[in-house]
Scaffold this motif. Structure first.
Motif, PDB file in Angstrom:
ATOM      1  N   GLN A 107      61.150  35.140   6.104  1.00 30.14           N
ATOM      2  CA  GLN A 107      60.233  34.302   5.329  1.00 30.14           C
ATOM      3  C   GLN A 107      59.651  33.145   6.145  1.00 30.14           C
ATOM      4  O   GLN A 107      58.934  32.300   5.595  1.00 30.14           O
ATOM      5  CB  GLN A 107      60.942  33.757   4.091  1.00 30.14           C
ATOM      6  CG  GLN A 107      61.356  34.838   3.103  1.00 30.14           C
ATOM      7  CD  GLN A 107      60.187  35.730   2.692  1.00 30.14           C
ATOM      8  OE1 GLN A 107      59.151  35.248   2.230  1.00 30.14           O
ATOM      9  NE2 GLN A 107      60.337  37.035   2.871  1.00 30.14           N
ATOM     10  N   ILE A 108      59.937  33.099   7.435  1.00 29.71           N
ATOM     11  CA  ILE A 108      59.311  32.074   8.276  1.00 29.71           C
ATOM     12  C   ILE A 108      57.799  32.306   8.271  1.00 29.71           C
ATOM     13  O   ILE A 108      57.337  33.433   8.484  1.00 29.71           O
ATOM     14  CB  ILE A 108      59.847  32.143   9.720  1.00 29.71           C
ATOM     15  CG1 ILE A 108      61.338  31.820   9.755  1.00 29.71           C
ATOM     16  CG2 ILE A 108      59.085  31.176  10.633  1.00 29.71           C
ATOM     17  CD1 ILE A 108      61.969  32.032  11.121  1.00 29.71           C
ATOM     18  N   PRO A 109      56.990  31.281   8.035  1.00 23.42           N
ATOM     19  CA  PRO A 109      55.536  31.462   8.023  1.00 23.42           C
ATOM     20  C   PRO A 109      55.025  31.996   9.358  1.00 23.42           C
ATOM     21  O   PRO A 109      55.448  31.545  10.422  1.00 23.42           O
ATOM     22  CB  PRO A 109      55.008  30.048   7.755  1.00 23.42           C
ATOM     23  CG  PRO A 109      56.129  29.350   7.069  1.00 23.42           C
ATOM     24  CD  PRO A 109      57.381  29.906   7.675  1.00 23.42           C
ATOM     25  N   VAL A 110      54.128  32.964   9.274  1.00 19.91           N
ATOM     26  CA  VAL A 110      53.545  33.587  10.464  1.00 19.91           C
ATOM     27  C   VAL A 110      52.044  33.325  10.469  1.00 19.91           C
ATOM     28  O   VAL A 110      51.342  33.634   9.501  1.00 19.91           O
ATOM     29  CB  VAL A 110      53.801  35.108  10.485  1.00 19.91           C
ATOM     30  CG1 VAL A 110      53.131  35.736  11.719  1.00 19.91           C
ATOM     31  CG2 VAL A 110      55.296  35.399  10.484  1.00 19.91           C
ATOM     32  N   PHE A 111      51.563  32.770  11.582  1.00 21.68           N
ATOM     33  CA  PHE A 111      50.141  32.510  11.780  1.00 21.68           C
ATOM     34  C   PHE A 111      49.647  33.470  12.860  1.00 21.68           C
ATOM     35  O   PHE A 111      50.085  33.392  13.999  1.00 21.68           O
ATOM     36  CB  PHE A 111      49.922  31.054  12.194  1.00 21.68           C
ATOM     37  CG  PHE A 111      50.305  30.064  11.133  1.00 21.68           C
ATOM     38  CD1 PHE A 111      49.355  29.542  10.276  1.00 21.68           C
ATOM     39  CD2 PHE A 111      51.632  29.674  10.985  1.00 21.68           C
ATOM     40  CE1 PHE A 111      49.713  28.632   9.290  1.00 21.68           C
ATOM     41  CE2 PHE A 111      52.002  28.767   9.999  1.00 21.68           C
ATOM     42  CZ  PHE A 111      51.039  28.250   9.145  1.00 21.68           C
ATOM     43  N   PHE A 112      48.757  34.390  12.496  1.00 19.31           N
ATOM     44  CA  PHE A 112      48.299  35.385  13.468  1.00 19.31           C
ATOM     45  C   PHE A 112      46.933  35.015  14.026  1.00 19.31           C
ATOM     46  O   PHE A 112      46.101  34.389  13.362  1.00 19.31           O
ATOM     47  CB  PHE A 112      48.259  36.792  12.862  1.00 19.31           C
ATOM     48  CG  PHE A 112      47.357  36.947  11.656  1.00 19.31           C
ATOM     49  CD1 PHE A 112      45.981  37.050  11.803  1.00 19.31           C
ATOM     50  CD2 PHE A 112      47.895  37.012  10.382  1.00 19.31           C
ATOM     51  CE1 PHE A 112      45.153  37.197  10.707  1.00 19.31           C
ATOM     52  CE2 PHE A 112      47.069  37.157   9.270  1.00 19.31           C
ATOM     53  CZ  PHE A 112      45.696  37.253   9.428  1.00 19.31           C
ATOM     54  N   GLY A 113      46.707  35.403  15.263  1.00 21.57           N
ATOM     55  CA  GLY A 113      45.419  35.234  15.920  1.00 21.57           C
ATOM     56  C   GLY A 113      45.120  36.450  16.770  1.00 21.57           C
ATOM     57  O   GLY A 113      46.042  37.125  17.245  1.00 21.57           O
ATOM     58  N   MET A 114      43.837  36.768  16.952  1.00 21.24           N
ATOM     59  CA  MET A 114      43.418  37.892  17.778  1.00 21.24           C
ATOM     60  C   MET A 114      43.946  39.227  17.248  1.00 21.24           C
ATOM     61  O   MET A 114      44.163  40.164  18.009  1.00 21.24           O
ATOM     62  CB  MET A 114      43.890  37.710  19.235  1.00 21.24           C
ATOM     63  CG  MET A 114      43.310  36.502  19.929  1.00 21.24           C
ATOM     64  SD  MET A 114      41.580  36.702  20.441  1.00 21.24           S
ATOM     65  CE  MET A 114      40.751  35.994  19.012  1.00 21.24           C
ATOM     66  N   VAL A 115      44.133  39.318  15.942  1.00 20.12           N
ATOM     67  CA  VAL A 115      44.559  40.566  15.303  1.00 20.12           C
ATOM     68  C   VAL A 115      43.324  41.250  14.735  1.00 20.12           C
ATOM     69  O   VAL A 115      42.577  40.649  13.955  1.00 20.12           O
ATOM     70  CB  VAL A 115      45.591  40.301  14.193  1.00 20.12           C
ATOM     71  CG1 VAL A 115      45.877  41.575  13.401  1.00 20.12           C
ATOM     72  CG2 VAL A 115      46.883  39.757  14.804  1.00 20.12           C
ATOM     73  N   SER A 116      43.099  42.494  15.106  1.00 23.91           N
ATOM     74  CA  SER A 116      41.855  43.165  14.731  1.00 23.91           C
ATOM     75  C   SER A 116      41.792  43.505  13.252  1.00 23.91           C
ATOM     76  O   SER A 116      40.771  43.310  12.602  1.00 23.91           O
ATOM     77  CB  SER A 116      41.687  44.451  15.551  1.00 23.91           C
ATOM     78  OG  SER A 116      41.452  44.133  16.898  1.00 23.91           O
ATOM     79  N   ASP A 117      42.888  44.009  12.688  1.00 25.03           N
ATOM     80  CA  ASP A 117      42.836  44.540  11.329  1.00 25.03           C
ATOM     81  C   ASP A 117      44.053  44.110  10.516  1.00 25.03           C
ATOM     82  O   ASP A 117      44.900  44.933  10.166  1.00 25.03           O
ATOM     83  CB  ASP A 117      42.752  46.071  11.391  1.00 25.03           C
ATOM     84  CG  ASP A 117      42.467  46.710  10.046  1.00 25.03           C
ATOM     85  OD1 ASP A 117      42.088  45.983   9.102  1.00 25.03           O
ATOM     86  OD2 ASP A 117      42.625  47.940   9.932  1.00 25.03           O
ATOM     87  N   PRO A 118      44.164  42.824  10.172  1.00 33.40           N
ATOM     88  CA  PRO A 118      45.333  42.371   9.407  1.00 33.40           C
ATOM     89  C   PRO A 118      45.426  42.985   8.019  1.00 33.40           C
ATOM     90  O   PRO A 118      46.523  43.128   7.477  1.00 33.40           O
ATOM     91  CB  PRO A 118      45.147  40.850   9.339  1.00 33.40           C
ATOM     92  CG  PRO A 118      43.699  40.606   9.603  1.00 33.40           C
ATOM     93  CD  PRO A 118      43.259  41.706  10.518  1.00 33.40           C
ATOM     94  N   ILE A 119      44.280  43.385   7.449  1.00 37.88           N
ATOM     95  CA  ILE A 119      44.327  44.071   6.155  1.00 37.88           C
ATOM     96  C   ILE A 119      44.943  45.455   6.336  1.00 37.88           C
ATOM     97  O   ILE A 119      45.844  45.857   5.599  1.00 37.88           O
ATOM     98  CB  ILE A 119      42.916  44.159   5.530  1.00 37.88           C
ATOM     99  CG1 ILE A 119      42.380  42.762   5.219  1.00 37.88           C
ATOM    100  CG2 ILE A 119      42.949  45.008   4.259  1.00 37.88           C
ATOM    101  CD1 ILE A 119      40.946  42.736   4.718  1.00 37.88           C
ATOM    102  N   GLY A 120      44.465  46.188   7.336  1.00 38.82           N
ATOM    103  CA  GLY A 120      45.019  47.508   7.628  1.00 38.82           C
ATOM    104  C   GLY A 120      46.489  47.456   8.018  1.00 38.82           C
ATOM    105  O   GLY A 120      47.247  48.404   7.757  1.00 38.82           O
TER     106      GLY A 120
END
Length: 323
Positions: A107-120
């Motif tokens: 449950q640690i918050p995750v901040f993503f960057g440079m991810v092409s398809d976070p919905i997929g």
């Protein structure tokens, strides 16, 4: 204890609580950054991220997966004794690794960057909406429709488009998007010719992927009008577009800024603006560490620029009037 002493004790306790809760006395935040690979476009993106947070009281630890998702738990074990306040996933492979890891609190918050398809990838349901769980961030890819519209505006006569893509997850997602929009009325006049190469999960893998792509690039050169750079670490390297131009004499519509800036590489690109993307992610993390409700930190897509290399466009007699 006399009433005066009790009042003084209450006052002192109040002062202590204020001091502890003051930002000046707040504990230094701990952030663990997990890179898919320390390479472009990730390094440029993170330069802007760190620059935006240069005055923040944050200690960083870094893990580099070199595109090997399965080693994440072994590397995370070194950080299990000191739980980070937040995780930053840089790239799709890093996001996948963090999503499935079982070493740190899930449950640690995750901040993503440079991810092409976070919905997929299943970590968000939509952009510009509250995150459904503990993931948010800024994607790398822009809408494929915007990219194809820009290509059609610049090369209206180009109907056959070559795409050499890899088995990197972000590249597979890119092909899926193209397949989905190819049936839409706006793009029915386009024909996509695909060829696939295998992912090379190590430091110099993207360069080796370019060498592997050469055969496929040459195989289809007589049946395509233009090549579309793939959405992966091979496609973002100027060497990829330069190889295509050199070996086929055909133009390349690029993926990012640097493959347009290089000579005899991509003639144009709908390039994500890495500066603002890095700054946006930094702002999300900063807001969270300052106490913002995570649900208010909506995932988003980057702004982009249509960039043209006039010399390369002239080489292929591509008119850029009005752009």
């Amino acid at each position: 204890m006399c009433v005066r002493s009790i009042k003084r004790l209450v006052w002192l306790l109040g002062i202590a609580v204020l001091l502890v809760s003051s930002p000046l006395c707040a504990q230094q935040a701990k952030v663990l950054i997990v890179y898919s690979q320390i390479a472009e476009p990730y390094t440029t993106f993170m330069q802007h991220f760190h620059e935006a947070l240069k005055d923040a009281d944050i200690s960083y630890q870094t893990i580099n997966l070199n595109n090997r998702e399965k080693i994440v738990e072994r590397l995370l074990s070194d950080h299990a004794s000191e739980t980070p306040d937040a995780l930053v996933a840089v790239g799709t492979v890093a996001l996948r690794a963090i999503r499935t890891q079982k070493v740190l609190d899930s449950q640690i918050p995750v901040f993503f960057g440079m991810v092409s398809d976070p919905i997929g990838e299943g970590v968000i349901d939509a952009f510009n909406a509250p995150p459904k769980g503990h993931f948010t961030g800024v994607s790398f890819s822009i809408d494929i429709r915007d990219r194809l519209r820009d290509l059609k505006r610049l090369l209206p006569a180009a109907k056959k488009i070559g795409v050499i893509y890899s088995t990197m997850p972000q590249s597979v997602s890119y092909k899926k998007w193209i397949d989905e929009v190819a049936g839409e009325a706006e793009f029915k006049d386009l024909r996509f010719i695909f060829r696939r190469i295998g992912m090379r999960p190590y430091k110099d893998g993207p360069t080796d992927m370019i060498h592997a792509a050469k055969r496929h690039v040459q195989d289809i050169k007589d049946v395509v009008d233009v090549y579309l750079s793939p959405n992966d670490q091979m496609g973002i390297l100027p060497k990829f577009a330069q190889m295509v131009v050199r070996d086929t004499g055909k133009p390349v519509f690029g993926l990012a800024r640097k493959d347009v800036q290089a000579p005899k590489a991509a003639f144009a690109s709908s390039a994500p603006r890495l500066s603002s993307a890095g700054e946006k992610l930094a702002q999300q993390l900063s807001d969270y560490l300052a106490g913002a409700d995570f649900k208010t930190l909506h995932p988003t897509q980057p702004e982009y620029d249509l960039i043209i290399n006039q010399q390369t466009a002239d080489l292929f007699k591509i008119s850029t009037v009005g752009f």
